[in-house]
Design an enzyme around this catalytic site. Structure first.
Site, short mmCIF file in Angstrom:
data_model
loop_
_atom_site.label_atom_id
_atom_site.label_comp_id
_atom_site.label_asym_id
_atom_site.label_seq_id
_atom_site.Cartn_x
_atom_site.Cartn_y
_atom_site.Cartn_z
N ARG A 40 41.31 33.37 49.31
CA ARG A 40 41.85 32.32 50.20
C ARG A 40 40.73 31.49 50.81
O ARG A 40 40.86 30.28 50.98
CB ARG A 40 42.70 32.97 51.30
CG ARG A 40 44.12 33.32 50.88
CD ARG A 40 44.77 34.30 51.86
NE ARG A 40 44.34 35.67 51.60
CZ ARG A 40 44.47 36.65 52.49
NH1 ARG A 40 44.97 36.40 53.69
NH2 ARG A 40 44.08 37.87 52.18
N ARG B 42 35.08 42.39 43.58
CA ARG B 42 35.43 41.39 42.58
C ARG B 42 34.24 40.49 42.29
O ARG B 42 33.66 39.88 43.19
CB ARG B 42 36.61 40.55 43.08
CG ARG B 42 37.14 39.55 42.05
CD ARG B 42 38.26 38.71 42.66
NE ARG B 42 39.34 39.56 43.10
CZ ARG B 42 40.30 40.01 42.32
NH1 ARG B 42 40.30 39.71 41.05
NH2 ARG B 42 41.25 40.78 42.79
N GLY C 261 40.28 38.68 51.92
CA GLY C 261 40.75 37.30 51.79
C GLY C 261 39.74 36.32 51.21
O GLY C 261 39.81 35.13 51.49
N GLU C 262 38.84 36.80 50.37
CA GLU C 262 37.81 35.89 49.85
C GLU C 262 38.40 34.83 48.93
O GLU C 262 37.91 33.71 48.88
CB GLU C 262 36.72 36.68 49.12
CG GLU C 262 35.52 35.82 48.76
CD GLU C 262 34.23 36.59 48.60
OE1 GLU C 262 33.31 36.06 47.96
OE2 GLU C 262 34.14 37.72 49.10
N GLN D 269 32.06 43.02 48.31
CA GLN D 269 33.16 42.53 47.49
C GLN D 269 33.09 43.13 46.08
O GLN D 269 32.11 42.93 45.36
CB GLN D 269 33.10 41.02 47.40
CG GLN D 269 34.04 40.37 46.40
CD GLN D 269 35.50 40.61 46.70
OE1 GLN D 269 36.16 41.39 46.01
NE2 GLN D 269 36.02 39.95 47.71
N GLU E 214 42.00 46.43 49.13
CA GLU E 214 42.77 45.18 49.06
C GLU E 214 42.78 44.65 47.63
O GLU E 214 43.80 44.19 47.12
CB GLU E 214 42.16 44.14 50.01
CG GLU E 214 43.04 42.90 50.21
CD GLU E 214 42.65 41.73 49.33
OE1 GLU E 214 43.42 40.77 49.25
OE2 GLU E 214 41.57 41.78 48.71
N ASN E 215 41.64 44.74 46.96
CA ASN E 215 41.56 44.27 45.59
C ASN E 215 42.30 45.19 44.63
O ASN E 215 42.93 44.72 43.68
CB ASN E 215 40.09 44.15 45.16
CG ASN E 215 39.47 42.83 45.61
OD1 ASN E 215 39.82 41.77 45.11
ND2 ASN E 215 38.58 42.90 46.57
N LEU F 279 48.89 30.65 54.34
CA LEU F 279 50.06 31.33 54.90
C LEU F 279 49.73 32.69 55.52
O LEU F 279 50.43 33.15 56.41
CB LEU F 279 51.13 31.49 53.81
CG LEU F 279 51.61 30.18 53.15
CD1 LEU F 279 52.68 30.49 52.10
CD2 LEU F 279 52.15 29.22 54.20
#
Length: 278
Positions: free
Chosen positions: A81, A40, A78-79, A38, A112-113, A61
């Site tokens: 979420r 982030r 999706g960390e 990750q 994604e980030n 969602l």
């Protein structure tokens, strides 16, 4: 820019269909572990609370992406979420399971980030550096694939040559990326932490810090000052700085001269050597 980055994901996974329809399953939160790749490091508390409240009211969602790791699952995408679902006291979360290598997992997490465009400048720089190292890409190649300019990539990666205390200040929002770039311009690199503290204490903006750096750089003994360079030489220095993403100096003599290219770490030296070999 997100559109360009979306194309970048496909370019980084040639021949693979990452948008295929996949089965969504419910996975227990206790069976999920964080992504070891990750990029982030900072998850804003207030934003996490807001997302948690939304999840309480509407549910998750969009499924997160996981990969099987032993008897558990690791988060690929999706960390936020996942963490918000923990705050919302959910038992399970919708997810799709993919078979991915460590390399693919890291690439997807970083991209994604980057698509979210809310990484800190230091996190973004580390993401670029990791992608270049693991994919064996030059700054120019990475810039093309992500739809970014090469100077954008170079300016971020250069931040990683700053001392830890300065990088932490940028990550914490105490200093901006502009402050970091200005501090990199100091000829005496040992003074960077000192000038950083002065900048914070006096609440200097970027322009004020740049002016201070310029004054400090000019404060050298008269005998060591260099002769004023002609416009052609200055233009060539600017071109080379844009190419190499670092300080470049051209010194011309009567019949010969030299080009000095600064580097700030072993990784930075390797990056410059790659550009010279092209």
């Amino acid at each position: 820019m997100a559109k360009a980055l979306g194309k970048g994901i496909n370019a980084l996974f040639p021949g693979e269909d990452l948008e295929k329809t996949e089965k969504v399953v419910q996975i227990s939160l206790t069976d999920i572990k964080a992504n070891p790749f990750q990029p982030r490091k900072i998850f804003e508390e207030e934003a996490m609370k807001e997302l948690s409240e939304s999840i309480k009211e509407h549910g998750v969602l969009q499924p997160i992406i996981l990969r099987k790791k032993g008897s558990k699952y690791e988060i690929v995408v999706g960390e936020r979420r996942f963490r918000a679902s923990q705050l919302a006291s959910l038992d399970a979360i919708p997810a799709v399971i993919r078979e991915l290598t460590d390399r693919q997992m890291m690439e997807l997490a970083i991209l994604e980030n980057l698509q979210r465009e809310d990484l800190t400048p230091i996190e973004e720089a580390e993401a670029y550096q990791n992608l270049m190292e693991h994919l064996s890409l030059t700054q120019e190649q990475l810039a093309f694939r992500l739809g970014k300019s090469r100077p954008h990539i170079a300016n971020h990666v250069r931040l990683l040559t700053l001392p830890d205390i300065v990088r932490n200040a940028i990550s914490d929002g105490v200093l901006t990326m502009g402050h970091g770039k200005a501090l990199l311009g100091l000829k005496n690199k040992k003074t960077i932490p000192i000038i950083m503290q002065k900048s914070i204490k006096e609440n200097l903006n970027v322009r004020q810090l740049e002016a201070l750096v310029q004054r400090l750089n000019e404060n050298v003994p008269r005998e060591t000052k260099k002769e004023e360079k002609d416009i052609f030489t200055k233009e060539k220095e600017t071109e080379l700085r844009d190419i190499f993403g670092t300080s470049v100096s051209i010194t011309k003599g009567k019949d010969k001269g030299k080009i000095e290219i600064e580097f700030y770490s072993e990784d930075d030296l390797e990056r410059i050597l790659e550009l010279l070999e092209k």
